[in-house]
Design an enzyme around this catalytic site. Structure first.
Site, PDB file in Angstrom:
ATOM      1  N   ARG A 124      41.410  33.755  10.302  1.00  0.00           N
ATOM      2  CA  ARG A 124      40.781  32.818  11.255  1.00  0.00           C
ATOM      3  C   ARG A 124      39.656  33.525  12.009  1.00  0.00           C
ATOM      4  O   ARG A 124      38.665  32.917  12.388  1.00  0.00           O
ATOM      5  CB  ARG A 124      41.818  32.239  12.217  1.00  0.00           C
ATOM      6  N   TYR A 145      20.315  11.649  14.252  1.00  0.00           N
ATOM      7  CA  TYR A 145      21.408  11.449  13.300  1.00  0.00           C
ATOM      8  C   TYR A 145      22.552  10.677  13.971  1.00  0.00           C
ATOM      9  O   TYR A 145      23.069  11.111  15.000  1.00  0.00           O
ATOM     10  CB  TYR A 145      21.892  12.819  12.796  1.00  0.00           C
ATOM     11  N   ASP A 158      18.826  20.807  16.427  1.00  0.00           N
ATOM     12  CA  ASP A 158      19.413  20.503  15.126  1.00  0.00           C
ATOM     13  C   ASP A 158      18.263  20.570  14.118  1.00  0.00           C
ATOM     14  O   ASP A 158      17.398  19.687  14.090  1.00  0.00           O
ATOM     15  CB  ASP A 158      20.059  19.117  15.154  1.00  0.00           C
ATOM     16  N   LYS A 178      23.619  19.898   3.952  1.00  0.00           N
ATOM     17  CA  LYS A 178      22.358  19.313   3.502  1.00  0.00           C
ATOM     18  C   LYS A 178      21.487  20.383   2.818  1.00  0.00           C
ATOM     19  O   LYS A 178      21.908  20.944   1.836  1.00  0.00           O
ATOM     20  CB  LYS A 178      21.643  18.664   4.694  1.00  0.00           C
TER      21      LYS A 178
HETATM   22  C1  LIG Z   1      24.596  15.390   8.245  1.00  0.00           C
HETATM   23  C2  LIG Z   1      24.039  15.748   9.551  1.00  0.00           C
HETATM   24  C3  LIG Z   1      24.863  16.209  10.594  1.00  0.00           C
HETATM   25  C4  LIG Z   1      26.365  16.302  10.461  1.00  0.00           C
HETATM   26  O1  LIG Z   1      26.745  17.269   9.532  1.00  0.00           O
HETATM   27  P1  LIG Z   1      28.060  17.156   8.585  1.00  0.00           P
HETATM   28  O2  LIG Z   1      27.941  18.376   7.735  1.00  0.00           O
HETATM   29  O3  LIG Z   1      27.962  15.866   7.831  1.00  0.00           O
HETATM   30  O4  LIG Z   1      29.243  17.198   9.490  1.00  0.00           O
HETATM   31  C5  LIG Z   1      24.247  16.552  11.789  1.00  0.00           C
HETATM   32  N1  LIG Z   1      22.907  16.458  11.950  1.00  0.00           N
HETATM   33  C6  LIG Z   1      22.097  16.025  10.975  1.00  0.00           C
HETATM   34  C7  LIG Z   1      20.626  15.946  11.215  1.00  0.00           C
HETATM   35  C8  LIG Z   1      22.625  15.656   9.735  1.00  0.00           C
HETATM   36  O5  LIG Z   1      21.811  15.203   8.767  1.00  0.00           O
END
Ligand SMILES: *Cc1c(COP(=O)(O)O)cnc(C)c1O
Length: 387
Positions: free
Chosen positions: A59, A111, A184, A209
Site C-alpha cells: 500500500r 469534465y 487538470d 486518457k
Molecule cells: C476522464 C476524466 C477525469 C476522470 O478520470 P477517470 O480516470 O475516468 O476517473 C477527470 N478529468 C478529465 C478532464 C477527464 O477527461
C-alpha cells in the site's frame, strides 16, 4: 533494484524520457523493460531492516507505480508525482485535504464527472464551492480576491467546451489570495503543456486518457511543484493510509503506454487540427471548437501555453440539433461511439445525451481524434455528415 535510473535525466527531451521510460529496466534479468512486481509484502534482513528501497508493504511501496511516478515527474518538471487507481481518485485525494469551512473555486463547465463529484463532496463536507469561468481571467481574478479560496481548480483545454485558461494569470490571482492552483491537464498531457512551469501548484491527470493512450488502463495522477508543501504531505499520507493505490499490472501497462506519449500527442494534434479545418468548411457544420483554429477565442493564449499542438479533443456543432447530430453519429464507421478520450482510436460522443442540463448545444459532437490516417477519418466524417 526498483529499476530506477542511476542518474536523473532531467536534461533529456520528453520523447527520449518517454521512449526509455526514464531509464526503467529490469536490473534482475537485464531486460530492457521493467518486471511486474505483484508482491504485497517485502522481506527484512536479520537486523530487521527492509532489504530493498525501504519496501515494507505494497500500500505504501509499489515498485511499478514508482516507475510511472518517476517518469511523470520528469515529464512535468515536477518534484514528485503520485499515481492513483483512477482520475477521480486523484481528484478526491486533493479535495479530501480541505478542512471543513474552506472555500474552493472550481471552473464551470469542465469534465462533468469532476463537477458532479465536487458539488456533492462540498455539500457533504461543508466546503463552500464557487464555480467560475476561468477562461475569463478577469472574472477568475475577481472571484479570487472576493472569496479568498484555499484552492482553485481549472482544466485547460476544458472538456467538452475546449476553453483555454491562462494558467500563469490564474496562478498569480489565486496565490495573491493565499490559495493554490490545481490544473487538470488530462487533455493536454505534459507533452503539450507543463502546467507547473506556468505557476500551478499541482497538476492532475486522468491517466486513463492520453497518458496511457490505449483505452485499457483506468488510472489517475497528481504531480507537484513543491514536495515539501503541506498539501502534498497530506495527499501522500492520504494515499498511503486510505489506500487509493494503482495496482502493479495497471502501472506496468501505463508505463508501457507512456513510452509513445510524445509521438501519439504529435500525431493526434496534427490529425485534430486538420479535421478542425475541414469541419469548419463543411456546410452541415455550424461551429467548430478547437484551440488550434485561429478564430477560437483562446487561440493566441493556447499558442503561448501549448507547444507542439493543441491536443486530440475537438467539438463541433452539427446543423439541425440533436436529431441531425445523432444521425451523423449513427453513420460513422471508423469513429467508435464511446466516451473517453486520448486513445489511439478515434471516438465520438453526443454529450447532450449524457449531460442534458449543463448547457451543451444539442447538436454538439465531441470527438477524440486518434492516430489513424487522417484521410480515412475525414472520409468517415464527411460521409456521415452528408456532402
Ligand atoms: C476522464 C476524466 C477525469 C476522470 O478520470 P477517470 O480516470 O475516468 O476517473 C477527470 N478529468 C478529465 C478532464 C477527464 O477527461
Amino acid at each position: 533494484m526498483s529499476g530506477k535510473p542511476a542518474t536523473p535525466a532531467a536534461r533529456l527531451k520528453p520523447a527520449t524520457l518517454a521512449a526509455q521510460a526514464a531509464g526503467a529496466i529490469d536490473p534482475a534479468s537485464g531486460g530492457v523493460v521493467p518486471a511486474i512486481h505483484p508482491a504485497t509484502t517485502f522481506v527484512r534482513d536479520t537486523d530487521y531492516v527492509p532489504t530493498v528501497d525501504g519496501n515494507v508493504y505494497a500500500r505504501s511501496h509499489a515498485p511499478n507505480a514508482r516507475l510511472v511516478e518517476d517518469l511523470l515527474a520528469q515529464l512535468e518538471g515536477a518534484q514528485e508525482a503520485l499515481v492513483f487507481p483512477s482520475g477521480m481518485a486523484a481528484v478526491a485525494a486533493v479535495f479530501r485535504t480541505l478542512p471543513a469551512g474552506a472555500v474552493v473555486l472550481v471552473q464551470s463547465q469542465i469534465y462533468w464527472g469532476t463537477t458532479a463529484w465536487i458539488r456533492d463532496f462540498c455539500t457533504r463536507r461543508d466546503v463552500r464551492l464557487v464555480e467560475v469561468d476561468s477562461s475569463d481571467t478577469d472574472a477568475f481574478a475577481q472571484a479570487c480576491a472576493q472569496e479568498r479560496p484555499a484552492l482553485a481548480w481549472v482544466e485547460t483545454p476544458s472538456n467538452p467546451w475546449l476553453r483555454i485558461t491562462d494558467l500563469a494569470a490564474c496562478a498569480e490571482a489565486v496565490h495573491a489570495a493565499g490559495g493554490l492552483l490545481v490544473a487538470d491537464m488530462t487533455t493536454a498531457t505534459p507533452v503539450l503543456t507543463q502546467a507547473l512551469s506556468f505557476g500551478a501548484d499541482l497538476v492532475m491527470h486522468s491517466a486513463t486518457k492520453g497518458l496511457n493512450g490505449h483505452s485499457d488502463v483506468l488510472a489517475g495522477a497528481l504531480a507537484c511543484a513543491d514536495a515539501n508543501s503541506a498539501i502534498w504531505a497530506a495527499i501522500r499520507t492520504d494515499r498511503d493510509t486510505a489506500g487509493a493505490v494503482l495496482g502493479p499490472f495497471e502501472a506496468w501497462l501505463l508505463l508501457r503506454g507512456m513510452r509513445t506519449l510524445p509521438l501519439r500527442m504529435e500525431r493526434m494534434s496534427a490529425n485534430a487540427l486538420r479535421l478542425a479545418h475541414q469541419l469548419s468548411d463543411h456546410p452541415q457544420v455550424e461551429a467548430v471548437l478547437y484551440p488550434g483554429l485561429t478564430d477560437h477565442p483562446g487561440h493566441s493564449l493556447a499558442a503561448r501555453q501549448m507547444q507542439g499542438g493543441y491536443g486530440p479533443l475537438l467539438s463541433f456543432v452539427v446543423k439541425g440539433g440533436a436529431q441531425a447530430a445523432l444521425r451523423a453519429t449513427s453513420r460513422l464507421q471508423l469513429f467508435h461511439r464511446a466516451t473517453s478520450l486520448g486513445g489511439v482510436e478515434s471516438l465520438v460522443e453526443h454529450r447532450h445525451t449524457i449531460e442534458p442540463h449543463t448547457g451543451i448545444p444539442e447538436g454538439l459532437l465531441r470527438v477524440s481524434v486518434g492516430i489513424e490516417a487522417v484521410e480515412d477519418l475525414w472520409d468517415d466524417l464527411a460521409q456521415a455528415l452528408g456532402q
